[in-house]
Each structure stands twice: as C-alpha cells, then as structure tokens.
Design an enzyme around this catalytic site. Structure first.
Site, short mmCIF file in Angstrom:
data_model
loop_
_atom_site.label_atom_id
_atom_site.label_comp_id
_atom_site.label_asym_id
_atom_site.label_seq_id
_atom_site.Cartn_x
_atom_site.Cartn_y
_atom_site.Cartn_z
N ASP A 59 -2.71 6.29 -3.77
CA ASP A 59 -1.52 5.64 -3.26
C ASP A 59 -1.03 4.56 -4.24
OD1 ASP A 59 -3.57 3.86 -2.78
OD2 ASP A 59 -2.86 3.25 -0.82
N ASP A 94 -5.95 2.24 -3.77
CA ASP A 94 -7.17 2.03 -3.00
C ASP A 94 -7.48 3.21 -2.09
OD1 ASP A 94 -5.17 1.59 -1.12
OD2 ASP A 94 -5.99 -0.31 -0.39
N SER A 120 0.82 -1.20 0.00
CA SER A 120 0.00 0.00 0.00
C SER A 120 0.86 1.26 0.00
CB SER A 120 -0.96 -0.03 1.18
OG SER A 120 -1.90 1.02 1.10
N ASP A 163 -1.12 1.37 -4.61
CA ASP A 163 -2.03 0.30 -5.09
C ASP A 163 -3.43 0.84 -5.38
OD1 ASP A 163 -2.46 0.62 -2.31
OD2 ASP A 163 -3.33 -1.37 -2.17
#
Length: 606
Positions: free
Chosen positions: A322, A326, A170, A324
C-alpha cells in the site's frame, strides 16, 4: 450586516445542519484559537454550504486504531487541515513534555522522528509537525524523502526518540491524509497515552511553530534519511532465511513509497529477477492507475492488470504494498505454469502462509522452542492458532484490532521469544527491529517462500491447500457497511445496539449460539438469554458464534473510516476437507448466505 451565528441558528431550525456541527462551528467562529479560519467559515455560511459544513464539523476527529485520519479540507474539526494536524502535533508535544516531567525525565533531550509518504500535502504537514515539535523543545530526526511507515517505527527505536509522527493515510482514497503517532517503543500510541493525548489535542489553544527552514538551519531538525536507511536494511535483512532465490517477481508499489524499501531489501536477500510494474511505479497521491484510485492491496481489482502482464511475461509471483508500505498483497499462479490461471490471497491466507513458513524454517534451524509465541488479533483467522499448535508454540490471539496491540504483546511477553505477528488486514511482522507491520519484510519472506516452493515444484496455492487438509478448510471474508457523515454515525450506533439487544437468530441457516460482547464484557447464550462474564479486552466489538464450531461473525465500527466492518469466519473439520473443491464450494455458499442475512439485518436495524 450578516450575522453568521444567526444564520446557523436558522439553518438548525430548517434541519439543514446537525446540532453537533453547530457547536463546533460556533467554536471556530468565536474562539481566539480559530481566528485564522473565521473568514473561511463565514464564507461557507454566507454561501449556504450547509452539507459541507455539516460534514466537516459534525464531530472532532478522534485517535483511532491508526491515528488521526480523514478527508482533507481547509476548515473543520472533522477534516484534516493545518489546524487539526497542528493540534495533533501540539497535543502530542504537550503530553510528552508533561509525561517526562512527571516521571523525572530530562525535557531538554526530548526527540521525535518524522516521516511522510506520497500523499497530497504530506510534505507540508510534515514541515508543520516538525516546526511544532521544535518549538516545543524537541530535536526532530527527519526522513527527508518518501519513506515507509515501518521505517519510521524503526527510526524511533534506532534514534532512541521519545515519540514519532508518520504523515500518511495508508490505503485510504486520495482525498485523505493523516498522522500516525508513535511512542518511544516504536509502536503506535496505546492506552492510556492515546486518551491523554486526545485530551491535550482537544484543549489545545495555541499552536506554536518554528519556521521549518529556521529549524533546519539551527540543527534542531536533523536529516537522517541515509543513516536510517542503512541501519533499517541491516536490521530488516537479518530476518531472512536461507534457501533458493530463483523466483521471477513482479512488484507494484501502487504509486506509494514501497520501491525505496522493497527493492533494496530483496536485492540484499539475493533476489535479482525483480521488476516494478510500470503503470504503478509513479509516486503519486492521486493513485492514477489503480481501480477507483484506491491503492489498497486488500482489493482484488488492483491485481487485475498486473496479473495480465505477469501471465504474459512468465512471472512466478506478484507482490503489492500500500502507499506507506506497511501492508502486503499477493497473487500467484494456481499451478507452476505462470500462463495459467492466477488467484490473489486474502489477508488471512497470507497470514497463514507466512506463519507456516516462518515456524517451519525456524524449526529446521533449531531456533524455535515451546516458549516462543506468535500473535494475532481477535478478527484474524484461527488457522494461525492451529499452525502454532502444530509447532508446539503459543498463539496470543485475544487482541483488539490494530497492530499496536501486537506491538504491546511483543514488549510484554518478551521480544526474544517473539516469532511472528499478523492481522487479517494484510499486516505482518517478524523480528525485533520495529513495532509496526512491515510490508517490505513481508515481501522478502513471501519471495523466499515462492522460491522454495518453486524448487520443490509446488505452487503457493497447493501449499495453502496442504494447510487446509491438515487443519481444516478455512474461508473468511470482510463485509464493509459504509455509513457516511453524522447520519452514518447514528446508523452505526443503532446497528451495534441491535447486535447487542436483538441479534439475528440464525445466519445462512445455522443457529447463532452465543454473543460475545467485548463492550459490556459478557457472553450471552442466545437460546436461553443467560449471561456469563467475558474475560478479554474491552472494546466496541461483538462476536456472534454459530452452532457449527469455527464459524462466527465479528462486528466492529472501523477506527479509521465511517463504516462497520463485519468479519466472517467459516471452517470445516479436516475430515470434511479432503475434497478441497467441494469444501471451498460449501464454504463459499455459506459465506454468501451469511453476507445476505447480515446485510438484510443491517438494512432493517440501521
């Protein structure tokens, strides 16, 4: 002849290494399952790398709120490496097989979706996980390019998989990587599955791997990138609302995967004036052009350079996701003049803006009823609840931290009546298409809001101020108390114990009235010491409520990083919020006072 076991015994006597680290090092030196790592461990011992050994062996990485996450290092039970990633995948496979057998399912049809992001070794760990799942009898559906976490959640549901694996850390620093593990619902693993899987992980002896190229050639790994992309964009774009589309948008993926999800989705929604911020466009696990190399849209610093560019180029909005994709971060000009001052929004403010937007648009469309509901966590702003009440819909707001708990409520309460979910750490979701926060769809909704407000000649900040006047000024912050390594873990325990047994009597000059302890499930009246049962989810979470209603502090150890997070909430009543400048100044002073007092308490008690 050098004896590594004797050497670590001597190191313990000299206080060079902790006892818990020694126990794990002994396992890696003596147990057959770690034989491939023994020489590297011995080399570290011979070289006297005791601090590094303590750091990477003092514990075993658990499954937290976001899976198994940590710093990468070739050896260590507390590091991300082939062994710990391999154990994670093998433990997941073993559990799903056993669970399926016990519930009368057909293990010959088991399948797993896997995706990965731009981090170092993400592709390597992906191939390792795929090989392990195939060796365990699973069919693997692979997103064979950098893709967003919500696309993995969607893929699990779309391909009707039994589980899923997302290789990402993340918004963590470049040193980190992780696996996020998903159940057949498309949500991250929940109790009791999480505990059962970690038991499988910790008892894992043999990791069985089919070579990746062999698995692909045999058809046991199937590449589904294009198929899932198109299905995801169809489902995600269906969450759009009608309205203006005239907004000039600057988007930064912060060196992550987001452009592949955000840009096609905004294009489908009718937005044409979009530019990717050049210095952040490169897909890189080093995150080279963001401050501190940490691509976290929660950090105001990541917006500094994009704001300079946006002011000079006449943009209406900046969106950031960010690595990834999400989580969403947002910045906008204070007025309708893009060359003027800009300000970012924190996660609670974005949550509130989108709650108002979604509920108002659904009200206008006639698709909202009193049976509908929104969802938030315990540490997300109560402004969301007040907005929901204004639209006569329910707010389910007593959830633990982690979007998987929001996903659980969606399935428990019924997805047809789910309107919107959010958590303060910049995670947002609408619709039924996946069961994790989605930065791309949040970008779409925020772009729609920006265009609608522009048409009405209202700035996004003015829109938020209107909510403050109506519901009372709300201002929140998060304080991170970093506590690294084995010593840090003990300090975290001491501080949480102090909050429970000897909490601060006042914060910023306001008395602490009650302590809600979700660990021992009690509410304590601080003035009398009287305890009452607390009905709520059991967790290592403490909420200190102040005498002034709507002001409180929540404390919890992070599930993914070595720190205690303090969530501070302040509020003024609507009658005290008419003068917004004075209201903000008052709450800013209150927040600063609370932070000063909490840091002093932490220093004294940790």
């Amino acid at each position: 002849m050098f004896d590594p076991l004797s050497a670590i015994d001597a190191a313990v006597q000299e206080s060079k290494i902790s006892q818990t680290a020694v126990a794990n090092i002994r396992s890696w030196l003596t147990e057959d399952r770690y034989s491939g790592y023994r020489d590297a461990v011995v080399e570290h011992i011979e070289s006297g790398k005791w601090q590094k050994l303590d750091d990477v062996f003092w514990t075993i990485i658990p499954f937290g709120t976001g899976g198994r996450r940590g710093r990468m290092y070739p050896i260590g039970s507390n590091a991300i490496n082939d062994r710990t990633i391999g154990e994670s995948a093998q433990g997941l496979a073993n559990y799903v097989v056993d669970y399926t057998k016990k519930n009368g399912g057909d293990v010959s049809t088991l399948s797993c979706a896997i995706a990965y992001d731009t981090r170092h070794q993400s592709r390597h760990f992906t191939e390792l996980c795929a090989g392990i799942m195939v060796a365990a009898g699973f069919k693997v559906y692979l997103l064979d390019d950098y893709r967003a976490t919500p696309q993995l959640s969607f893929a699990v549901r779309y391909k009707k998989c039994d589980c899923g694996i997302m290789v990402t850390a993340s918004h963590n620093p470049p040193s980190d990587n992780a696996v996020k593990v998903y159940w057949s619902s498309g949500a991250q693993i929940l109790p009791p599955h999480d505990k059962a899987i970690i038991e499988e992980v910790m008892s894992c002896q043999e990791i069985r791997v089919t070579p990746f190229d062999e698995a692909v050639a045999s058809g046991r790994v199937e590449i589904v990138t294009d198929e899932v992309d198109q299905a995801y964009f169809d489902a995600a774009s269906a969450q759009r609302f009608e309205g203006p589309r005239d907004a000039k948008i600057l988007y930064t993926p912060l060196h992550g995967v987001g452009a592949a999800a955000v840009l096609p989705l905004l294009d489908r929604d009718g937005f044409k004036d979009i530019e990717v911020y050049g210095p952040h466009a490169e897909k890189s696990g080093d995150f080279p052009n963001v401050p501190g190399h940490v691509s976290n849209p929660e950090n105001v610093a990541v917006f500094e350079k994009p704001i300079e560019y946006a002011k000079a180029s006449g943009f209406d909005l900046i969106l950031a996701t960010d690595p990834d994709c999400d989580r969403l971060g947002v910045a906008a000009p204070m007025t309708l003049d893009p060359s003027g001052d800009w300000r970012t929004f924190n996660g609670n403010q974005i949550a509130s803006l989108l709650a108002e937007y979604v509920l108002s648009k659904r009200t206008d469309a006639g698709t909202l009823s009193p049976d509908h509901y929104i969802i938030k966590t315990l540490v997300t702003t109560e402004l969301m609840r007040r907005i929901a009440e204004n639209y006569s819909v329910r707010c389910v707001g007593d959830l633990l931290v982690g979007f998987k708990y929001i996903a659980e409520v969606i399935d428990r309460e019924g997805p047809d009546l789910f309107a919107y979910g959010a958590e303060e750490s910049h995670g947002y979701l609408v619709g039924q298409y996946c069961r994790d926060k989605d930065g791309a769809v949040a970008c779409m909704l925020m772009s729609e809001l920006a265009a609608e407000l522009k048409a009405k000649k209202v700035s996004m900040h003015e829109y938020l101020w209107g909510l403050y006047r109506e519901h009372g000024f709300h201002k929140e912050t998060v304080i991170n108390l970093m506590m690294e390594g084995s010593e840090g873990m003990e300090a975290m325990k001491r501080l949480m114990t102090a909050f429970r047994q000897n909490p601060p009597k006042e914060l910023a000059g306001i008395s602490v009235a009650t302590i809600r302890d979700y660990g021992d499930e009690t509410t304590t009246d601080v003035s009398t010491g009287e305890k009452q049962p607390l009905i709520g989810p059991k967790s290592d979470l403490i909420i200190m409520e102040l005498d002034d209603a709507g002001n409180y502090v929540a404390a919890r150890p992070s599930g993914t990083e070595p720190k205690i997070k303090l969530y501070v909430f302040t509020r003024l009543a609507p009658a005290d919020s008419e003068d917004l400048e004075k209201a903000e100044a008052k709450l800013s002073e209150r927040l600063q006072g609370i932070e000063t007092d909490m840091r002093a308490f932490a220093k004294k008690n940790s």
